[in-house]
Write an enzyme that holds these catalytic residues in place. Structure first.
Site, PDB file in Angstrom:
ATOM      1  N   GLY A  17       0.512  -1.371   0.279  1.00 34.51           N
ATOM      2  CA  GLY A  17      -0.248   0.190  -0.468  1.00 34.51           C
ATOM      3  C   GLY A  17       0.802   1.422   0.144  1.00 34.51           C
ATOM      4  N   ASN A  18       2.115   1.153   0.445  1.00 34.98           N
ATOM      5  CA  ASN A  18       3.263   2.441   0.348  1.00 34.98           C
ATOM      6  C   ASN A  18       3.091   2.776  -1.031  1.00 34.98           C
ATOM      7  OD1 ASN A  18       4.334  -0.258  -0.027  1.00 34.98           O
ATOM      8  ND2 ASN A  18       5.635   0.742   1.838  1.00 34.98           N
ATOM      9  N   LYS A 220      -1.187  -9.910   2.340  1.00 36.13           N
ATOM     10  CA  LYS A 220      -1.526  -9.492   0.917  1.00 36.13           C
ATOM     11  C   LYS A 220      -0.695  -9.985   0.101  1.00 36.13           C
ATOM     12  CE  LYS A 220       2.601  -6.953  -0.538  1.00 36.13           C
ATOM     13  NZ  LYS A 220       2.862  -6.492   0.849  1.00 36.13           N
ATOM     14  N   LYS A 282       6.740 -13.520   1.625  1.00 33.69           N
ATOM     15  CA  LYS A 282       6.644 -13.519   0.256  1.00 33.69           C
ATOM     16  C   LYS A 282       7.438 -14.505  -0.164  1.00 33.69           C
ATOM     17  CE  LYS A 282       7.742  -8.257   0.131  1.00 33.69           C
ATOM     18  NZ  LYS A 282       6.329  -7.803   0.664  1.00 33.69           N
TER      19      LYS A 282
END
Ligand code: ADP
Ligand code: MG
Length: 330
Positions: A17-18, A220, A282
């Site tokens: 989101g950054n 996410k 990740k």
């Protein structure tokens, strides 16, 4: 593995989101649209490479801002729970991204539909993460207000390194995505899909089988990995702050990796080469995708994405093959 030869290969990309709201900015709407416009520049490269595209964006700073709005309005408007706040960010961020993608496609005379789809993600209410909520979210509170919220609202809160008190919620592992069939149809039809925003709206199934929203955050990267499997994607791209994955990251004997076989990635996970709060999820999400599909994961940053798609940068996590050290980072 069954391949669908009627469609172009599918790529799923996950980014934080950054990318759309950076700590160094004021966070105005204009800035956010500008950052979304910049994001479309690297997103469109994936389409130029011949892929259908599905986008999973994070929402950390955005959902934090909504929680501040909730708190500041608390004497006037009834509060809303975190799952509803996440749904709001899927709407606002989906709009900004879709709007700017449309403008980019118009500029490039690309004929493509875009759909931002509200996505619920199922978590297990019995997930051990719920017994020990550890993910800080939303505003910092005074000790006085924090005590009130803990006593009257039953919040779990922690003192965050001298900056004040924060709510902590669970970060359970997602089990499945609701609505995968409609998402698949959209992508097969050539629509650019924005889904699973912020890791999805967390819901669980109660004893009667009813879906209920729950206060939690979902990673996410895990959700994007599930979406990539559901869409039968050929490529899963994890966009982050580094051009590549490194062995011995930050140490004098650091080596950037171009090709990372999944077996070696698992070894590196086991020997704590990837911290839990950052690169760990990740790589875990990547390993799960590669093992389930045999297809590749690309990990890189926005700056190197175009070159990485041409295999001149980035780290590719692959099903088998040799470990390959990158000769240069640019
Ligand atoms: P995002 O905001 O994209 O989720 P994170 O900060 O959570 O990014 O995780 C990415 C960060 O992980 C990188 O910027 C890097 O500082 C760190 N990192 C930890 N271990 C490694 C590694 N082995 N190789 C590369 N980066 C690593
Ligand atoms: Mg992160």
């Amino acid at each position: 593995m069954t391949e669908n030869n009627d469609r172009r290969p599918v790529a799923v990309i996950a980014f934080g989101g950054n990318a759309l709201l950076r700590p160094q900015d004021h966070g105005t709407q204009e800035e956010q649209f500008t950052l979304a416009w910049k994001a479309t520049r690297w997103l469109v490269e994936i389409i130029h490479r011949g892929y259908e595209l599905a986008i999973v964006h994070g929402n950390g700073p955005q959902v934090g801002n909504i929680m501040i709005q909730v708190e500041e309005a608390i004497t006037k408007i009834p509060p809303q729970s975190l799952d509803v706040c996440v749904a709001q960010t899927q709407g606002s961020m989906g709009y900004m991204l879709a709007n700017q993608l449309r403008n980019r496609f118009n500029e490039e005379q690309l004929e493509k539909d875009i759909a931002a789809v509200l996505t619920e993600v199922v978590v297990d209410r019995e997930d051990p993460a719920f017994e020990n909520p550890s993910k800080p979210v939303g505003p910092y509170f005074t000790a006085y207000r924090a005590n009130l919220l803990m006593q009257e609202e039953g919040w779990q809160m922690i003192e965050d390194s001298g900056r004040g008190w924060r709510k902590v919620v669970a970060s359970p592992k997602p089990k499945r995505l609701l609505g995968s069939r409609v998402l698949t149809r959209l992508v097969e039809d050539g629509t650019v899909l924005i889904a699973g925003g912020g890791g999805g709206v967390p819901v669980y199934q109660d004893v009667g089988g009813y879906y209920r929203g729950v206060e939690a955050v979902i990673d996410k990267d895990y959700v994007a990995s599930i979406l990539a499997r559901d869409l039968k994607a050929e490529l899963f791209i994890v966009l982050t702050q580094v051009p590549m994955i490194a062995e011995n990251y930050g140490r004098p004997n650091q080596r950037w990796l171009r090709t990372l076989p999944v077996a070696k990635a698992k070894e590196m996970l086991a020997s704590n080469q990837f911290p839990p709060g950052s690169m760990g999820p990740k790589v875990t999400a990547s390993v799960e995708f590669v093992e389930a599909t045999g297809h590749e994961v690309l990990i890189t940053d926005a700056e190197h994405l175009k070159k990485a798609l041409a295999r001149e940068s980035g780290t590719f996590i692959v099903a088998d093959g040799e470990l390959e050290i990158a000769q240069r980072t640019d």
